[in-house]
Design a protein around this motif. Structure first.
Motif, short mmCIF file in Angstrom:
data_model
loop_
_atom_site.label_atom_id
_atom_site.label_comp_id
_atom_site.label_asym_id
_atom_site.label_seq_id
_atom_site.Cartn_x
_atom_site.Cartn_y
_atom_site.Cartn_z
N THR A 193 47.79 45.75 36.05
CA THR A 193 48.85 44.79 35.74
C THR A 193 49.44 44.30 37.05
N TYR A 194 49.71 42.99 37.14
CA TYR A 194 50.09 42.37 38.41
C TYR A 194 51.53 41.87 38.35
N ASP A 260 54.10 43.22 44.37
CA ASP A 260 54.37 42.28 45.47
C ASP A 260 53.15 41.41 45.78
N VAL A 261 52.48 40.93 44.75
CA VAL A 261 51.30 40.09 44.93
C VAL A 261 51.73 38.71 45.40
N GLU A 264 48.30 34.19 47.92
CA GLU A 264 46.91 34.30 48.36
C GLU A 264 46.16 35.38 47.60
N GLY A 265 46.86 36.15 46.77
CA GLY A 265 46.21 37.20 46.00
C GLY A 265 46.16 38.54 46.69
N THR A 266 47.07 38.76 47.62
CA THR A 266 47.16 40.05 48.30
C THR A 266 48.33 40.83 47.73
N GLY A 267 48.09 42.09 47.37
CA GLY A 267 49.14 42.93 46.80
C GLY A 267 48.93 44.38 47.15
N THR A 268 49.86 45.21 46.71
CA THR A 268 49.81 46.63 46.98
C THR A 268 49.42 47.38 45.70
#
Length: 633
Positions: A193-194, A260-261, A264-268
């Motif tokens: 889940t994002y 914290d996405v 650009e599609g970068t998350g933790t």
């Protein structure tokens, strides 16, 4: 691969070869069989709320406090009861009722094997039995299913489902029905889940079938339901009772969230690990009814007593923050060790007594009146903190009336007050799994129903109101105001021609949150994750010359919804199309039904928001195959 991925209710495929929801549906408000579902609503969504979360589940019309899903090895069908479909139902509920039906007594031995497979690599086998044991006095129904699922996000869980029920009729108007079922799931990867860092959705995940989580982020659970139903009729009097035990135990609990996405599609990647949990309830109902006629008028009186004793045990989750990277990539690590804190026990005890009256006047209309008094107590004992005790003793009532305006045309109106459960706190909440006290809810609805030859049409309006619980600025799950779902719904179902059946429905919803936090601008006026509309069209074409074969089409359009508390991000609507066909063929001396169904035909892509603002993507195009037969002796 489960149908839930495409918005269908019920377990994946299953049970009797000839079951066809589109032909059997009496309206478009929701009916489910083991292998098919059709309609606007299901057990998880009625007018924007969940009957299961609210505690509005019935088995054969009797109250159960369901903790574990009911297996379709013992359930024949489920029906959603709202509006006019609830007027002959004692003690309706504001969120609607999900009524599960057990198999009827068979006249002959029927063995129903079924093989399923799909283009995601999933496969399963199911075997169901309907058997008379002692003539029409004693019969049995049950079966099992083994599943190797391949989920749309790359997960590969394994499932077992089994159960058995008996029907014993020691006298013509007496019936005793014991049942038991078990569902076990293991190696179930957590659905990612994002959560984005702003009012935007992540970039499209190109390979929806690639699992990006950790190999050890898996879940294992076990759910069982045991019950006994007894009913008898003595002249004008009838007695029905049910006693149920429902248990859901999670021995391994892992949740994967991407926090914290950015755009650009970068998350933790963050995995939450929780200790084993257990949710168990003993519940039941006893109802005494008297029915008598007075010329064209029928009168039915009910006296009911319901009770439940629910015990929950759950614990706080430990968060493991992993690498920050592109959400479409994997970075496997070894599973860390966890030291879980002491778990939180809570229990609910509730006793409800009520009386109700149903009246029908042939050619004139009907009336349904009920009043209940309930005593609700919830006791939560957090480790290291003071216990929390909440209690409520409200009076509840329902009043619904219908008028036969003309032949084949009736109008109805009703008002209902209830005491219902709320959803538990989501995974991202600091008080994860916490359950608020029961909520006082209310509903007003009205509408018309018309018979148009072999078609049935209905249209209604409704207004449902409840306290609104969600996450505040510190991710604490608590009451933030009141939520109102006001809308209009319509249904058209039946046989358009001798060889074509239709189920068409639409609901247009105006969901709105009110309260201080809305007035001061802290949150927006729209609830998170609630779709503003839903349209369903299902066609089943079965010319007589096809000799039992058929073609079916289902189009579903989910309206837009907001994905954040501030209402800054609105998700667009997306239609999905499913095509299917059945073909009768002979293998040896047996008639077999071959079924193929293509879901999400055009491979549409959409982001879906849950009530906490978490985003998931839908399943891509999927083709399912099955072979089923009924071996009757």
């Amino acid at each position: 691969m489960t149908l839930a991925a495409f918005g269908f209710a019920g377990e994946a495929w299953a049970q009797r070869a000839d079951q066809n929801a589109a032909r059997a549906a009496e309206d478009a408000f929701g009916v489910s069989y083991a292998n098919e579902s059709v309609g606007l609503y299901d057990e998880e969504d009625v007018r924007g709320f969940s009957p299961i979360d609210a505690g509005n589940v019935r088995i054969e019309g009797l109250y159960i406090d369901q903790q574990a899903d009911l297996s379709y090895r013992i359930v024949d069908s489920s029906i959603i009861r709202i509006g006019l479909t609830a007027i002959d139902y004692p003690f309706p509920a504001p969120t609607g009722i999900a009524d599960f039906r057990l198999p009827e007594a068979p006249e002959a031995l029927v063995l129903s094997p079924r093989l399923n497979a799909g283009t995601f690599g999933d496969a399963s086998i199911e075997f169901d039995v309907r058997a008379p044991i002692v003539g029409r006095t004693l019969s049995a129904a049950g079966g099992f299913g083994l599943y190797r699922d391949d989920e749309w996000f790359g997960g590969t869980p394994k499932l077992f489902s089994g159960g058995v029920s008996l029907r014993w009729r020691p006298a013509p108007d007496t019936e005793i029905i014991p049942f038991w079922s078990l569902d076990s799931i293991w190696s179930e990867e957590a659905l990612p889940t994002y959560f984005t860092s702003g009012a935007f959705v992540p970039p499209r995940v190109r390979d929806r079938r690639r699992y990006t989580g950790q190999d050890w982020a898996t879940n294992t659970s076990r759910g069982s339901n045991t019950g006994l139903i007894a009913r008898t009729k003595l002249g004008d009097w009838s007695v029905a009772g049910g006693l149920f035990r429902s248990i859901f135990a999670v021995s391994r609990d892992r949740t994967t969230l991407w926090l914290d996405v950015d755009e650009e599609g970068t998350g933790t990647e963050t995995v939450y690990a929780a200790p084993p949990s257990r949710y168990a309830s003993t519940s039941g109902e006893v109802r005494v009814s008297r029915t008598f006629t007075e010329g064209p008028r029928l009168h039915r009186f009910h006296v009911s007593a319901r009770a439940r004793d629910q015990v929950r045990l759950y614990g706080e989750a430990e968060a493991v923050e992993l690498s920050r990277r592109d959400i479409a990539t994997r970075a496997p690590i070894a599973e860390p060790s966890f030291t879980f804190a002491e778990r939180t026990p809570d229990d609910v005890r509730q006793v409800t007594g009520g009386i109700a009256y149903e009246g029908r006047w042939k050619g004139r209309g009907s009336l349904n009146i009920g009043i209940q008094k309930t005593d609700y107590r919830k006791h939560v004992r957090p480790p290291g903190r003071d216990a929390i005790l909440s209690r409520d003793r409200p009076w509840l009532f329902n009043l619904m009336a219908s008028i036969d305006v003309a032949s084949g045309l009736s109008a109805y109106a009703g008002v209902t007050r209830g005491l219902e459960e709320s959803e538990v706190a989501p995974d991202i909440a600091v008080n994860r799994n916490a359950a608020p006290p029961a909520l006082r809810t209310r509903q007003v609805d009205a509408g018309v129903r018309a018979s148009l030859g072999k078609l049935q049409a209905a249209m209604g309006v409704f207004d449902v109101r409840k306290p609104y619980f969600n996450l505040d600025g510190s991710n604490l799950y608590r009451r933030l105001g009141e939520v109102r779902h006001r809308g209009i719904e319509g249904s058209l179902s039946g046989n358009m021609t001798p060889f074509a059946s239709i189920v068409a429905g639409a609901v247009l919803l105006d969901p709105r949150v009110t309260g201080e936090l809305v007035e001061d601008g802290t949150i927006g006026p729209r609830p998170v994750g609630t779709s503003r509309s839903r349209i369903v069209l299902a066609l089943d074409v079965h010319p007589e010359s096809w000799r039992g074969s058929s073609f079916d089409l289902q189009v579903t359009r989910h309206g837009g919804s907001f994905a954040d508390q501030a209402n800054a991000l609105r998700l667009p609507s997306r239609p999905t199309v499913a095509l299917g066909a059945r073909h009768r063929l002979r293998l040896g001396q047996r008639e077999v039904i071959a079924r193929v169904q293509v879901m999400n035909l055009f491979d549409s892509y959409r982001w879906i928001a849950d009530s906490s603002g978490g985003l998931t993507y839908n399943a891509g195009r999927y083709v399912g195959f099955s072979l089923a037969t009924d071996l009757e002796t």
